[in-house]
Design a protein around this motif. Structure first.
Motif, PDB file in Angstrom:
ATOM      1  N   ALA A  47       0.855  -1.186   0.000  1.00 29.39           N
ATOM      2  CA  ALA A  47       0.000   0.000   0.000  1.00 29.39           C
ATOM      3  C   ALA A  47       0.893   1.239   0.000  1.00 29.39           C
ATOM      4  CB  ALA A  47      -0.907   0.008   1.236  1.00 29.39           C
ATOM      5  N   LEU A  48       0.645   2.121  -0.955  1.00 29.47           N
ATOM      6  CA  LEU A  48       1.403   3.371  -1.058  1.00 29.47           C
ATOM      7  C   LEU A  48       0.372   4.487  -1.187  1.00 29.47           C
ATOM      8  CD1 LEU A  48       4.071   4.981  -1.568  1.00 29.47           C
ATOM      9  CD2 LEU A  48       3.738   4.511  -3.995  1.00 29.47           C
ATOM     10  N   SER A  49       0.312   5.385  -0.204  1.00 31.59           N
ATOM     11  CA  SER A  49      -0.689   6.439  -0.287  1.00 31.59           C
ATOM     12  C   SER A  49      -0.169   7.549  -1.182  1.00 31.59           C
ATOM     13  CB  SER A  49      -1.028   6.975   1.110  1.00 31.59           C
ATOM     14  OG  SER A  49       0.083   7.650   1.642  1.00 31.59           O
ATOM     15  N   VAL A  50      -1.078   8.172  -1.923  1.00 32.43           N
ATOM     16  CA  VAL A  50      -0.662   9.233  -2.848  1.00 32.43           C
ATOM     17  C   VAL A  50      -0.056  10.420  -2.093  1.00 32.43           C
ATOM     18  CG1 VAL A  50      -2.229   8.595  -4.710  1.00 32.43           C
ATOM     19  CG2 VAL A  50      -3.016  10.176  -2.933  1.00 32.43           C
ATOM     20  N   THR A  51      -0.334  10.517  -0.801  1.00 35.59           N
ATOM     21  CA  THR A  51       0.253  11.613  -0.014  1.00 35.59           C
ATOM     22  C   THR A  51       1.754  11.418   0.211  1.00 35.59           C
ATOM     23  OG1 THR A  51      -0.310  10.421   2.010  1.00 35.59           O
ATOM     24  CG2 THR A  51      -1.875  12.065   1.264  1.00 35.59           C
ATOM     25  N   LEU A 100      -7.904  12.047  -2.003  1.00 37.99           N
ATOM     26  CA  LEU A 100      -7.201  13.275  -1.593  1.00 37.99           C
ATOM     27  C   LEU A 100      -6.493  13.976  -2.761  1.00 37.99           C
ATOM     28  CD1 LEU A 100      -5.586  12.120   1.788  1.00 37.99           C
ATOM     29  CD2 LEU A 100      -7.723  13.376   1.426  1.00 37.99           C
ATOM     30  N   LEU A 101      -6.501  13.353  -3.952  1.00 33.22           N
ATOM     31  CA  LEU A 101      -5.742  13.914  -5.084  1.00 33.22           C
ATOM     32  C   LEU A 101      -6.058  15.381  -5.386  1.00 33.22           C
ATOM     33  CD1 LEU A 101      -5.546  10.898  -7.576  1.00 33.22           C
ATOM     34  CD2 LEU A 101      -3.631  12.064  -6.459  1.00 33.22           C
ATOM     35  N   PRO A 102      -7.342  15.814  -5.270  1.00 35.91           N
ATOM     36  CA  PRO A 102      -7.625  17.235  -5.561  1.00 35.91           C
ATOM     37  C   PRO A 102      -6.873  18.206  -4.645  1.00 35.91           C
ATOM     38  CG  PRO A 102      -9.656  15.957  -5.469  1.00 35.91           C
ATOM     39  CD  PRO A 102      -8.564  15.054  -4.998  1.00 35.91           C
ATOM     40  N   TYR A 103      -6.403  17.715  -3.506  1.00 38.51           N
ATOM     41  CA  TYR A 103      -5.736  18.608  -2.544  1.00 38.51           C
ATOM     42  C   TYR A 103      -4.214  18.508  -2.607  1.00 38.51           C
ATOM     43  CZ  TYR A 103     -10.474  18.072  -0.863  1.00 38.51           C
ATOM     44  OH  TYR A 103     -11.834  18.018  -0.804  1.00 38.51           O
ATOM     45  N   LEU A 104      -3.701  17.702  -3.543  1.00 38.57           N
ATOM     46  CA  LEU A 104      -2.263  17.424  -3.589  1.00 38.57           C
ATOM     47  C   LEU A 104      -1.689  17.819  -4.942  1.00 38.57           C
ATOM     48  CD1 LEU A 104      -2.477  13.763  -2.203  1.00 38.57           C
ATOM     49  CD2 LEU A 104      -1.860  15.795  -0.879  1.00 38.57           C
ATOM     50  N   ASP A 105      -0.365  18.003  -4.993  1.00 36.69           N
ATOM     51  CA  ASP A 105       0.309  18.282  -6.263  1.00 36.69           C
ATOM     52  C   ASP A 105       0.822  17.012  -6.928  1.00 36.69           C
ATOM     53  OD1 ASP A 105      -0.088  21.003  -6.013  1.00 36.69           O
ATOM     54  OD2 ASP A 105       1.722  21.243  -4.785  1.00 36.69           O
ATOM     55  N   VAL A 106       0.607  15.875  -6.289  1.00 33.91           N
ATOM     56  CA  VAL A 106       1.163  14.625  -6.792  1.00 33.91           C
ATOM     57  C   VAL A 106       0.554  14.280  -8.154  1.00 33.91           C
ATOM     58  CG1 VAL A 106      -0.534  13.117  -5.680  1.00 33.91           C
ATOM     59  CG2 VAL A 106       1.772  12.276  -6.114  1.00 33.91           C
TER      60      VAL A 106
END
Lengths: 119, 252
Positions: B149-153, B179-185
């Motif tokens: 498991a690798l979280s996008v954060t 959470l992608l909408p809140y991250l630059d990843v």
């Protein structure tokens, strides 16, 4: 160097010591002069931490004055179909055959050789 | 005779060993694997950083398969039984392995936990490893598959920083995609990084909380459960399995 039992290198050394002591006992050895290991770049073992753990664990054992030689093996990948080599860090798929690359070496955690003092 | 330095010391004996340092763990893992195979158990070694969402994925998986599969879990943690408690609350019989200071589970810890009464012959056994992207990758537990498991954060470069862990992964769960909408990843960079450390990446982008993407993960699990258990259990994987209330032995 920071060494404690929270690194897995410490458990690797404990397993290594058990193995060495069994080999030494089977041959009636009184001391171990040299321990040769092969450790791959993709083994998950950090040689520097392994050396630190070894220097800690070997006190008051047969390995107290043993030299630890670690041969580091780089990761090498190739195409299982055409044998083309694929550099570590590249996309792990053959650009010609589209086959997933196969690891040829670099995951070793091996006890290669011991030098034992047998009276 | 000392053959290395030529000192002529007759008492130095070179011994060629050429064996895996972890051969004892390897043998125990092979024993576990035989046990899983003989009982038709799909055993998943679930690894990942602390906070990558391993327990949340298991909770959602338990809810999805409630009444269809017997699921059990072994949860490794440095301290506390919090993960095991959460899994039990989600309906999964769970055994905690409190490792104290050890940074990983090994095959004998899993073997000892298997002999607990709660874990008899599940369809699906999850071994939730200690939260850590380094040490658990070194120890074979006898699992059928490794899932990371690798979280996008955690960022796009984690696979490149921890190639050993991802090379050992059969499946990567990219978690917390809600959470992608809140991250630059960037997901394409994350997938590119995975392709540089995994020869055949199998990646499911999921969010345990919203349920996004979880169907593909569940579908993969169903396929694998059917494959390790044979025909009987693949039929049970459909919704119309029978409703006997007694305990089934495999092959019933």
């Amino acid at each position: 160097m920071f060494v404690d039992d929270q690194m897995h290198e410490y458990s690797i050394v404990l397993a290594l010591m058990e193995r060495i002591e069994a080999e030494a006992a089977a041959r009636g050895a009184v001391a171990v002069h040299r321990v040769r290991l092969r450790i791959g770049a993709l083994s998950g073992i950090e040689p520097v931490l392994l050396e630190s753990a070894f220097s800690l664990v070997r006190e008051h054992t047969m390995c107290e004055s043993a030299t630890l030689d670690i041969e580091r093996v780089p990761a090498s990948w190739c195409c299982p179909r055409c044998d083309r080599s694929i550099a570590a860090g590249d996309i792990l798929q053959c650009p010609d055959c589209n086959e997933p690359a196969r690891l040829q070496g670099g995951d070793e955690i091996l006890l290669e050789q011991l030098e034992l003092e047998v009276p | 005779m000392c053959e290395t330095c030529g000192c002529g010391d007759p008492h130095l004996v070179p011994v060629e060993v050429r064996d895996r340092i972890l051969s004892v763990n390897d043998r125990q893992a092979a024993h576990n694997r035989e046990h899983f195979s003989a009982h038709g158990v799909l055993a998943i070694n679930l690894m990942g950083s602390p906070g990558s969402g391993k327990t949340a994925v298991l909770e959602a998986t338990a809810r999805a398969f409630a009444g269809r599969y017997r699921i059990a879990a072994i949860a490794g943690d440095l301290e506390t039984e919090r993960d095991a408690d959460r899994l039990r609350a989600a309906g999964i019989p769970a055994t905690a392995i409190t490792t104290g200071s050890a940074c990983h589970l090994d095959a004998s810890m899993v073997h000892d936990a298997l002999h607990g009464d709660e874990l008899q012959a599940p369809h699906l056994l999850f071994v939730e490893n200690v939260g850590n992207l380094v040490c658990p990758a070194v120890y074979d537990l006898g699992q059928t598959f490794n899932v990371v498991a690798l979280s996008v954060t955690e960022g796009e470069d984690k696979p490149l920083k921890y190639p050993v862990m991802f090379r050992k992964a059969d499946v990567v769960l990219l978690t917390k995609i809600d959470l992608l909408p809140y991250l630059d990843v960037r997901m394409d960079e994350l997938e590119n990084a995975l392709a540089r450390v995994m020869p055949s990446p199998v990646v499911f982008a999921v969010a345990a909380r919203s349920g996004a993407g979880m169907d593909r993960w569940f579908g993969w699990l169903e396929t694998q459960v059917a494959s390790v258990a044979g025909l009987d259990r693949s039929q049970a994987g459909h919704h119309h399995h029978d409703h006997h209330d007694h305990h089934h032995h495999q092959g019933d």
